[in-house]
Scaffold this motif. Structure first.
Motif, PDB file in Angstrom:
ATOM      1  N   SER A  99      18.637  27.771  15.806  1.00  0.00           N
ATOM      2  CA  SER A  99      20.131  27.304  15.369  1.00  0.00           C
ATOM      3  C   SER A  99      21.163  28.388  15.589  1.00  0.00           C
ATOM      4  O   SER A  99      20.843  29.362  16.179  1.00  0.00           O
ATOM      5  CB  SER A  99      19.918  27.357  13.955  1.00  0.00           C
ATOM      6  OG  SER A  99      21.176  26.873  13.422  1.00  0.00           O
ATOM      7  N   ASP A 100      22.251  27.880  15.605  1.00  0.00           N
ATOM      8  CA  ASP A 100      23.402  28.931  16.090  1.00  0.00           C
ATOM      9  C   ASP A 100      23.362  29.735  17.361  1.00  0.00           C
ATOM     10  O   ASP A 100      23.635  30.722  17.282  1.00  0.00           O
ATOM     11  CB  ASP A 100      23.750  29.927  14.804  1.00  0.00           C
ATOM     12  CG  ASP A 100      24.159  29.141  13.455  1.00  0.00           C
ATOM     13  OD1 ASP A 100      25.344  28.814  13.268  1.00  0.00           O
ATOM     14  OD2 ASP A 100      23.252  28.663  12.757  1.00  0.00           O
ATOM     15  N   THR A 101      22.818  28.907  18.351  1.00  0.00           N
ATOM     16  CA  THR A 101      22.716  29.702  19.528  1.00  0.00           C
ATOM     17  C   THR A 101      24.020  29.813  20.162  1.00  0.00           C
ATOM     18  O   THR A 101      24.043  30.724  21.118  1.00  0.00           O
ATOM     19  CB  THR A 101      21.739  28.843  20.622  1.00  0.00           C
ATOM     20  OG1 THR A 101      22.407  27.287  20.336  1.00  0.00           O
ATOM     21  CG2 THR A 101      20.412  28.601  20.189  1.00  0.00           C
ATOM     22  N   GLY A 123      22.071  23.250  15.197  1.00  0.00           N
ATOM     23  CA  GLY A 123      23.394  23.031  15.742  1.00  0.00           C
ATOM     24  C   GLY A 123      24.286  24.218  16.051  1.00  0.00           C
ATOM     25  O   GLY A 123      23.761  25.339  15.761  1.00  0.00           O
ATOM     26  N   ASP A 124      25.552  24.327  16.136  1.00  0.00           N
ATOM     27  CA  ASP A 124      26.270  25.384  16.750  1.00  0.00           C
ATOM     28  C   ASP A 124      25.959  25.726  18.074  1.00  0.00           C
ATOM     29  O   ASP A 124      25.451  26.843  18.240  1.00  0.00           O
ATOM     30  CB  ASP A 124      26.512  26.446  15.672  1.00  0.00           C
ATOM     31  CG  ASP A 124      27.641  26.273  14.655  1.00  0.00           C
ATOM     32  OD1 ASP A 124      28.311  25.302  14.479  1.00  0.00           O
ATOM     33  OD2 ASP A 124      27.691  27.286  13.848  1.00  0.00           O
ATOM     34  N   LEU A 125      26.190  24.792  18.918  1.00  0.00           N
ATOM     35  CA  LEU A 125      25.965  25.112  20.385  1.00  0.00           C
ATOM     36  C   LEU A 125      27.299  25.873  21.131  1.00  0.00           C
ATOM     37  O   LEU A 125      27.063  26.670  22.300  1.00  0.00           O
ATOM     38  CB  LEU A 125      25.391  23.843  21.032  1.00  0.00           C
ATOM     39  CG  LEU A 125      24.465  23.093  20.610  1.00  0.00           C
ATOM     40  CD1 LEU A 125      23.933  22.216  21.390  1.00  0.00           C
ATOM     41  CD2 LEU A 125      23.226  24.027  19.973  1.00  0.00           C
ATOM     42  N   GLY A 172      26.509  20.975  14.486  1.00  0.00           N
ATOM     43  CA  GLY A 172      26.986  22.190  13.932  1.00  0.00           C
ATOM     44  C   GLY A 172      28.573  22.145  13.700  1.00  0.00           C
ATOM     45  O   GLY A 172      29.137  21.059  14.556  1.00  0.00           O
ATOM     46  N   ASN A 173      29.434  22.940  13.016  1.00  0.00           N
ATOM     47  CA  ASN A 173      30.758  22.647  12.790  1.00  0.00           C
ATOM     48  C   ASN A 173      31.417  23.210  14.223  1.00  0.00           C
ATOM     49  O   ASN A 173      32.614  22.524  14.359  1.00  0.00           O
ATOM     50  CB  ASN A 173      31.201  23.454  11.799  1.00  0.00           C
ATOM     51  CG  ASN A 173      30.572  25.110  11.873  1.00  0.00           C
ATOM     52  OD1 ASN A 173      29.413  25.266  11.741  1.00  0.00           O
ATOM     53  ND2 ASN A 173      31.341  26.212  11.680  1.00  0.00           N
ATOM     54  N   HIS A 174      30.621  23.814  15.066  1.00  0.00           N
ATOM     55  CA  HIS A 174      31.186  24.207  16.331  1.00  0.00           C
ATOM     56  C   HIS A 174      31.418  23.165  17.228  1.00  0.00           C
ATOM     57  O   HIS A 174      31.855  23.269  18.415  1.00  0.00           O
ATOM     58  CB  HIS A 174      30.584  25.392  16.659  1.00  0.00           C
ATOM     59  CG  HIS A 174      31.013  26.869  16.102  1.00  0.00           C
ATOM     60  ND1 HIS A 174      32.274  27.613  16.530  1.00  0.00           N
ATOM     61  CD2 HIS A 174      30.853  27.294  14.842  1.00  0.00           C
ATOM     62  CE1 HIS A 174      32.493  28.603  15.457  1.00  0.00           C
ATOM     63  NE2 HIS A 174      31.483  28.558  14.685  1.00  0.00           N
ATOM     64  N   GLU A 175      30.652  22.027  16.942  1.00  0.00           N
ATOM     65  CA  GLU A 175      30.779  20.920  17.674  1.00  0.00           C
ATOM     66  C   GLU A 175      32.186  20.038  17.276  1.00  0.00           C
ATOM     67  O   GLU A 175      32.094  18.832  17.823  1.00  0.00           O
ATOM     68  CB  GLU A 175      29.432  20.008  17.506  1.00  0.00           C
ATOM     69  CG  GLU A 175      28.240  20.661  18.671  1.00  0.00           C
ATOM     70  CD  GLU A 175      27.621  22.082  17.918  1.00  0.00           C
ATOM     71  OE1 GLU A 175      28.052  23.129  18.569  1.00  0.00           O
ATOM     72  OE2 GLU A 175      26.838  21.717  17.067  1.00  0.00           O
ATOM     73  N   GLY A 233      19.632  20.657   9.155  1.00  0.00           N
ATOM     74  CA  GLY A 233      21.094  20.461   8.883  1.00  0.00           C
ATOM     75  C   GLY A 233      21.563  21.804   9.217  1.00  0.00           C
ATOM     76  O   GLY A 233      21.148  22.975   9.003  1.00  0.00           O
ATOM     77  N   HIS A 234      22.929  21.475   9.743  1.00  0.00           N
ATOM     78  CA  HIS A 234      23.656  22.877   9.788  1.00  0.00           C
ATOM     79  C   HIS A 234      24.087  23.365   8.500  1.00  0.00           C
ATOM     80  O   HIS A 234      25.365  22.974   8.142  1.00  0.00           O
ATOM     81  CB  HIS A 234      24.784  22.840  10.816  1.00  0.00           C
ATOM     82  CG  HIS A 234      25.340  23.996  11.317  1.00  0.00           C
ATOM     83  ND1 HIS A 234      24.706  24.973  12.019  1.00  0.00           N
ATOM     84  CD2 HIS A 234      26.639  24.490  10.932  1.00  0.00           C
ATOM     85  CE1 HIS A 234      25.548  25.935  12.376  1.00  0.00           C
ATOM     86  NE2 HIS A 234      26.619  25.713  11.601  1.00  0.00           N
ATOM     87  N   ASN A 235      23.417  24.062   7.999  1.00  0.00           N
ATOM     88  CA  ASN A 235      23.602  24.284   6.363  1.00  0.00           C
ATOM     89  C   ASN A 235      23.041  25.441   5.847  1.00  0.00           C
ATOM     90  O   ASN A 235      21.878  25.395   5.921  1.00  0.00           O
ATOM     91  CB  ASN A 235      22.855  22.793   5.701  1.00  0.00           C
ATOM     92  CG  ASN A 235      23.523  22.242   4.456  1.00  0.00           C
ATOM     93  OD1 ASN A 235      24.118  22.873   3.905  1.00  0.00           O
ATOM     94  ND2 ASN A 235      23.794  21.070   4.607  1.00  0.00           N
ATOM     95  N   GLY A 269      20.913  26.434   8.836  1.00  0.00           N
ATOM     96  CA  GLY A 269      21.605  27.002   9.972  1.00  0.00           C
ATOM     97  C   GLY A 269      22.999  27.680   9.311  1.00  0.00           C
ATOM     98  O   GLY A 269      23.009  27.435   8.127  1.00  0.00           O
ATOM     99  N   HIS A 270      23.622  28.081  10.183  1.00  0.00           N
ATOM    100  CA  HIS A 270      25.182  28.188   9.806  1.00  0.00           C
ATOM    101  C   HIS A 270      25.386  29.670   9.060  1.00  0.00           C
ATOM    102  O   HIS A 270      26.349  30.503   9.441  1.00  0.00           O
ATOM    103  CB  HIS A 270      25.868  27.200   8.907  1.00  0.00           C
ATOM    104  CG  HIS A 270      27.412  27.576   8.587  1.00  0.00           C
ATOM    105  ND1 HIS A 270      28.217  27.582   9.585  1.00  0.00           N
ATOM    106  CD2 HIS A 270      27.720  27.727   7.204  1.00  0.00           C
ATOM    107  CE1 HIS A 270      29.245  27.613   8.991  1.00  0.00           C
ATOM    108  NE2 HIS A 270      29.308  27.691   7.718  1.00  0.00           N
ATOM    109  N   SER A 271      24.399  30.131   8.466  1.00  0.00           N
ATOM    110  CA  SER A 271      24.735  31.645   7.849  1.00  0.00           C
ATOM    111  C   SER A 271      24.254  32.560   8.987  1.00  0.00           C
ATOM    112  O   SER A 271      24.453  33.680   8.501  1.00  0.00           O
ATOM    113  CB  SER A 271      24.194  31.671   6.435  1.00  0.00           C
ATOM    114  OG  SER A 271      22.880  31.718   6.525  1.00  0.00           O
TER     115      SER A 271
HETATM  116 ZN   LIG Z   1      28.263  27.168  11.661  1.00  0.00          ZN
END
Ligand SMILES: [Zn+2]
Ligand SMILES: Nc1ccn([C@@H]2O[C@H](COP(=O)(O)O)[C@@H](O)[C@H]2O)c(=O)n1
Ligand SMILES: [Zn+2]
Length: 625
Positions: free
Chosen positions: A49-51, A95-97, A134-137, A239-241, A271-273
């Motif tokens: 996650s968060d790569t 997510g968050d690529l 992810g949110n960065h998408e 989940g990006h969560n 993910g995300h944190s």
């Molecule tokens: Zn994020």
């Protein structure tokens, strides 16, 4: 450091990699290695996650030095191993690529370019079983559209966005970016219902829509999916969560599924944190989170599902033995989890494949990464940082910290010629700084690694100083503008003290590949020391703890103040567009009302939060590293 340059040549690196023997018994890498073989269960997961574009790996840090090609090779070996053990193995991403490294972000600066247009096709070399957004998408409309048009279509039914839609410009209708759910049966017969749920994110561009988890669980398609007449042996929720923070929405999803399926195992992948974490919800429902920036591979082994023809206890490997809730007698499902350091030593060791580790696909991915690094000019040098400036290894006012440097750089570079006689206060959110700025060459790549976002510098002119002077305190007392505060952090750890580690980022790549093969037995090096719901034994490579200091929401820099030390009557208040609404709210609290109509650009649109550190490096640092 003889022979090292900041701009190196890709062919030189290739040749170096060919002539350097991979095994160097006398080499002393600055890393220690895995504590033992990985657990394998009836079904086992590899989780990223968060790569954030770090597909090149950490070229300045041996312990996180594997690249995406190495990971591709690793997964190939592990899929083979799973088949020979007679168990299922799934590879998932949360997510968050985008946003975090030159390989993903530099393309946005090319004419007509989009962030991710090079890195996403490289990422696609991995045959993921399930992925989510992810949110960065979603911050930038073009990125979301690229994900919708290309990435989601590439992974087809495996890209799950249960609560994220995009307005398709072709017909102006909102459509799911990926699929809402996937029902499938694994090779060894486990029947799975999977979802991909983003946290209740609100900072998206206006071409996308996020359906809140509490609303999604009432939608008919979701109720039909969890109530399906098909047999479901296991629910998977990617989940990006964050699995632990209050922003996470997994508990809502869990509750909704539990209402109709009180006993079916539910496995969450969060993910995300940016944290290594494992959370227990109930005796057949847990959540894993695998950190950030290609530093960690999350690993989860799970046994006891009443289904399929795979083995519950494969032979010759550690099996999961723990019930989710400690001490439960007769629990059906057993778990184990591991956080693997992202380096070749770990990957080779766990694949049982030191001598023939690199697969043709893995090698070609590595070569593509290095070609793109060259083509995108990522090693272009701005200047040589005289020391390492860290995000969290020291108090934020310490000279070791990045923030005094950021303040100095903002004061020196954020000057609008037509306003330069007016004193200015410049506010930036600390969440916009993503990694330590490392001693030695500060390159185009590093500019994204440290400050990837392209936030514009905006301002409100002539704000009475009696209000402006309260702003920093009010911003820092206000709503957080950054990632969750309570997360694990790690500071930069140099490759080694003695091997010209920072002088040539390209040549260093060859050193990383070559040297991480040997394990240093004698010492535990600094790194992640994780505590999760299963305790403190999750880290695959034991480390000593790295110091961590919190930072405030925002910091402030000054410029153009009267030389006699007196207060100006009024000042220009300058800030990133990303924090505009927070600034307006805080000024309101100080006693003066402004609206977005009072805000305009202070610097040209093309000079963003990603540009001021390079500008400062060019003006303040020598080019002779
Ligand atoms: Zn994020
Ligand atoms: N334009 C932007 C976008 C985001 N940020 C910061 O990033 C944080 C979110 O990152 P995650 O990897 O945790 O999703 C966000 O909270 C901001 O701090 C930014 O500064 N500028
Ligand atoms: Zn992230």
């Amino acid at each position: 450091c003889d022979g090292c340059t900041g701009t190196g040549d890709v062919e030189m690196v290739r040749r170096a990699r060919l002539v350097q023997p991979r095994m160097q018994p006398d080499a002393k890498p600055a890393i220690n290695g895995p504590k033992g073989p990985l657990p394998w269960g009836q079904i086992t997961f590899a989780h990223t996650s968060d790569t954030h574009g770090w597909l090149m790996g950490h070229v300045k840090e041996e312990n996180y030095g594997a690249d995406w090609g190495d990971y591709v090779s690793f997964i190939r070996h592990m899929r083979y191993k799973a088949r020979s053990l007679g168990v299922d193995f799934l590879v998932v991403d949360s997510g968050d690529l985008h946003d975090g490294a030159g390989l993903s972000d530099a393309t946005a600066k090319l004419p007509g370019g989009v962030n991710g247009e090079v890195s996403l096709p490289i990422f696609e070399n991995l045959d993921y079983d399930l992925l989510t957004i992810g949110n960065h998408e979603l911050y930038v409309a073009d990125i979301t559209y690229d994900v919708f048009e290309n990435f989601a279509k590439f992974y087809r039914s495996r890209y799950l966005t249960s609560n994220v839609q995009i307005r398709d410009p072709k017909d102006n209708k909102f459509k799911y970016v990926g699929k809402q759910y996937k029902y499938f049966t694994t090779y060894f017969g486990i029947r799975i219902m999977a979802f991909g749920v983003l946290f209740d994110f609100t900072g998206n561009a206006n071409n996308s829509k996020i359906i809140k988890a509490k609303d999604m669980v009432q939608e008919q398609w979701f109720l039909d999916a969890i109530n399906t007449s098909e047999p479901v042996d296991l629910f998977l929720v990617l989940g990006h969560n964050s699995v632990r923070s209050s922003t996470g929405t997994f508990p809502i999803i869990r509750e909704a599924i539990r209402k109709v399926r009180p006993d079916t195992p539910i496995q969450f992948f969060g993910g995300h944190s940016h944290t290594r974490d494992f959370k227990v919800f109930d005796n057949s429902s847990t959540a894993l989170e695998p950190g950030r920036y290609c530093e960690t591979l999350g690993w989860l082994a799970l046994s006891g599902i009443d289904a399929g023809k795979g083995k519950h206890k494969p032979e010759g490997v550690p099996n999961p033995t723990r019930p989710a809730i400690n001490g439960t007698v007769g629990a059906k499902i057993t778990y184990d989890r591991r956080y693997i350091d992202w380096n070749r030593l770990s990957f080779e060791y766990h694949s049982d494949n030191v001598r023939t580790f690199d697969t043709p696909r893995g090698e070609s991915v590595t070569n593509e990464i290095w070609d793109e690094r060259h083509r995108l000019n990522l090693t272009n040098l701005y200047g040589c940082a005289p020391q390492t400036y860290c995000l969290s290894c020291a108090p934020q006012d310490s000279e070791l910290s990045l923030y005094p440097l950021v303040q100095k750089a903002l004061s020196a570079t954020i000057i609008n010629e037509s306003r330069k006689t007016t004193a200015r206060l410049i506010f930036v959110n600390t969440g916009g700084f993503r990694f330590d700025l490392v001693k030695g060459p500060f390159t185009y790549d590093d500019s994204f690694i440290v400050a990837p976002f392209t936030n514009a510098f905006e301002y409100i002119p002539n704000v009475p100083y009696k209000y402006a002077s309260q702003l920093l305190v009010l911003l820092n007392a206000g709503a957080p503008q950054k990632r969750d505060m309570d997360r694990q952090h790690r500071s930069f750890l140099p490759t080694s003290a003695d091997s010209c580690p920072l002088d040539s980022v390209q040549f260093n790549r060859a050193l990383v590949k070559r040297k991480t093969i040997t394990r240093r037995q004698e010492a535990v090096t600094p790194g992640y020391t994780t505590k999760d719901d299963f305790g403190i034994d999750g880290d695959d490579t034991p480390h000593s703890t790295v110091p961590y200091y919190r930072t405030t929401n925002d910091i402030m820099a000054k410029g153009g103040f009267p030389e006699d030390g007196s207060d100006p009557e009024t000042v220009d208040i300058i800030f990133y567009d990303f924090i505009r609404s927070y600034v307006i709210t805080a000024l309101g609290k100080a006693g003066v009302n402004y609206t977005a109509n009072d805000v305009s650009l202070y610097m040209p649109k093309t000079f963003t939060s990603n540009d001021f550190l390079p500008a400062y490096a060019k003006m303040a640092w020598s080019k002779d590293c």
